[in-house]
Each structure stands twice: as structure tokens, then as C-alpha cells.
Design a protein around this motif. Structure first.
Motif, PDB file in Angstrom:
ATOM      1  N   TRP A   1       0.819  -1.206   0.000  1.00 23.34           N
ATOM      2  CA  TRP A   1       0.000   0.000   0.000  1.00 23.34           C
ATOM      3  C   TRP A   1       0.859   1.266   0.000  1.00 23.34           C
ATOM      4  CZ3 TRP A   1      -4.684  -1.399  -1.147  1.00 23.34           C
ATOM      5  CH2 TRP A   1      -5.109  -2.675  -0.789  1.00 23.34           C
ATOM      6  N   SER A   2       2.130   1.140  -0.334  1.00 31.07           N
ATOM      7  CA  SER A   2       3.050   2.264  -0.282  1.00 31.07           C
ATOM      8  C   SER A   2       2.685   3.337  -1.307  1.00 31.07           C
ATOM      9  CB  SER A   2       4.482   1.797  -0.535  1.00 31.07           C
ATOM     10  OG  SER A   2       4.638   1.398  -1.891  1.00 31.07           O
ATOM     11  N   ALA A   3       3.107   4.566  -1.017  1.00 29.26           N
ATOM     12  CA  ALA A   3       2.888   5.660  -1.962  1.00 29.26           C
ATOM     13  C   ALA A   3       3.553   5.350  -3.297  1.00 29.26           C
ATOM     14  CB  ALA A   3       3.424   6.968  -1.378  1.00 29.26           C
ATOM     15  N   GLU A   4       4.748   4.752  -3.250  1.00 31.21           N
ATOM     16  CA  GLU A   4       5.473   4.427  -4.481  1.00 31.21           C
ATOM     17  C   GLU A   4       4.695   3.425  -5.337  1.00 31.21           C
ATOM     18  OE1 GLU A   4      10.082   3.436  -5.688  1.00 31.21           O
ATOM     19  OE2 GLU A   4       9.332   2.660  -3.788  1.00 31.21           O
ATOM     20  N   LEU A   5       4.115   2.407  -4.715  1.00 38.40           N
ATOM     21  CA  LEU A   5       3.345   1.420  -5.474  1.00 38.40           C
ATOM     22  C   LEU A   5       2.059   2.039  -6.012  1.00 38.40           C
ATOM     23  CD1 LEU A   5       2.897  -1.365  -6.614  1.00 38.40           C
ATOM     24  CD2 LEU A   5       2.006  -2.075  -4.377  1.00 38.40           C
ATOM     25  N   MET A   6       1.392   2.875  -5.227  1.00 37.98           N
ATOM     26  CA  MET A   6       0.154   3.496  -5.706  1.00 37.98           C
ATOM     27  C   MET A   6       0.440   4.440  -6.879  1.00 37.98           C
ATOM     28  SD  MET A   6      -2.129   1.957  -3.964  1.00 37.98           S
ATOM     29  CE  MET A   6      -1.010   0.558  -3.920  1.00 37.98           C
TER      30      MET A   6
ATOM     31  N   ARG B   1      -5.091   8.162   1.381  1.00 40.06           N
ATOM     32  CA  ARG B   1      -4.239   9.317   1.084  1.00 40.06           C
ATOM     33  C   ARG B   1      -3.192   8.988   0.027  1.00 40.06           C
ATOM     34  NH1 ARG B   1      -5.384   9.787   6.489  1.00 40.06           N
ATOM     35  NH2 ARG B   1      -3.479   8.749   7.193  1.00 40.06           N
ATOM     36  N   ASN B   2      -2.606   7.783   0.067  1.00 41.72           N
ATOM     37  CA  ASN B   2      -1.622   7.395  -0.957  1.00 41.72           C
ATOM     38  C   ASN B   2      -2.274   7.310  -2.332  1.00 41.72           C
ATOM     39  OD1 ASN B   2       0.456   7.308   0.881  1.00 41.72           O
ATOM     40  ND2 ASN B   2       0.498   5.081   1.043  1.00 41.72           N
TER      41      ASN B   2
ATOM     42  N   VAL C   1     -11.078   9.198  -4.593  1.00 41.07           N
ATOM     43  CA  VAL C   1     -11.363   8.051  -3.735  1.00 41.07           C
ATOM     44  C   VAL C   1     -12.656   8.295  -2.967  1.00 41.07           C
ATOM     45  CG1 VAL C   1     -10.507   6.653  -1.811  1.00 41.07           C
ATOM     46  CG2 VAL C   1      -8.893   7.587  -3.476  1.00 41.07           C
ATOM     47  N   GLU C   2     -13.488   7.257  -2.900  1.00 43.34           N
ATOM     48  CA  GLU C   2     -14.693   7.361  -2.082  1.00 43.34           C
ATOM     49  C   GLU C   2     -14.837   6.131  -1.198  1.00 43.34           C
ATOM     50  OE1 GLU C   2     -18.580   7.236  -3.959  1.00 43.34           O
ATOM     51  OE2 GLU C   2     -17.767   6.116  -5.646  1.00 43.34           O
ATOM     52  N   LYS C   3     -15.294   6.370   0.019  1.00 42.13           N
ATOM     53  CA  LYS C   3     -15.562   5.295   0.966  1.00 42.13           C
ATOM     54  C   LYS C   3     -17.009   4.866   0.782  1.00 42.13           C
ATOM     55  CE  LYS C   3     -14.035   6.194   5.060  1.00 42.13           C
ATOM     56  NZ  LYS C   3     -13.898   6.567   6.492  1.00 42.13           N
TER      57      LYS C   3
END
Length: 98
Positions: free
Chosen positions: A40-45, A69-70, A78-80
Motif C-alpha cells: 500500500w506504499s505511496a510508491e506502489l500506488m 491518502r496514498n 477516492v470514495e468510501k
């Protein structure tokens, strides 16, 4: 239209970064973020966003704030939403290309 599914058994960041394709939709299931932070890292996203078609989408059962946030930082809206089964909430979204 044709539906195609690809499964790659590789390190996630290397696999996505080195893939030469673009996905229309992603199902992100890296298990619980607390148990598998690198999924779930920022880099992967960011790599996921780089390999997403214009207006492509994602869905995942996690709703962790730092994951949201990422994904937002990578360019996804993004929506929940309500989760399935025993999951109270989940998130989904769409890549917004400018």
C-alpha cells in the motif's frame, strides 16, 4: 469489447513498474495494510496510477486512511462506501487525468 485478466506472481512494485500495459480496472487486495505495508506504499500506488488507463478505476476492501491518502496523492478520486459481508467500509475510485 474484450475482457482480459492477467495474474503476475512477482514483487508488486517491480511487477507493476516494469509492466508495459495499462489497466482499465484494478482490484487491490494486498491483505490488511497493517500486515503488509509495502503493498500500500505511496510508491506502489504511483506505479498503479502510471499504469492505469484514463478514467480507470480501482476497488479494495481496505478503508485505511493512509491507503486512501496514498491513492489520492497518486491521482485517484477516492470514495468510501459500505463494505461487503463483515467489512464495514471499503474504498473505490477513479483516476483523474488532467
Amino acid at each position: 469489447d474484450q475482457t482480459q485478466c492477467e495474474v503476475h506472481v512477482v514483487d508488486a512494485l517491480d511487477g507493476v513498474s516494469n509492466w508495459d500495459g495499462k489497466a482499465d480496472a484494478w482490484y487491490l487486495d494486498g491483505f490488511a495494510p497493517s500486515k503488509n505495508e509495502t503493498m500500500w506504499s505511496a510508491e506502489l500506488m504511483e506505479a498503479v496510477a502510471d499504469h492505469t488507463s484514463d478514467n480507470g478505476t480501482f476497488a479494495t476492501y481496505t478503508a485505511a486512511g493512509w491507503v486512501r491518502r496514498n491513492l489520492e496523492a497518486a491521482g485517484f478520486a477516492v470514495e468510501k462506501i459500505p463494505g461487503h459481508g463483515t467489512k464495514r467500509e471499503m474504498i473505490r475510485g477513479q483516476l483523474l487525468r488532467l
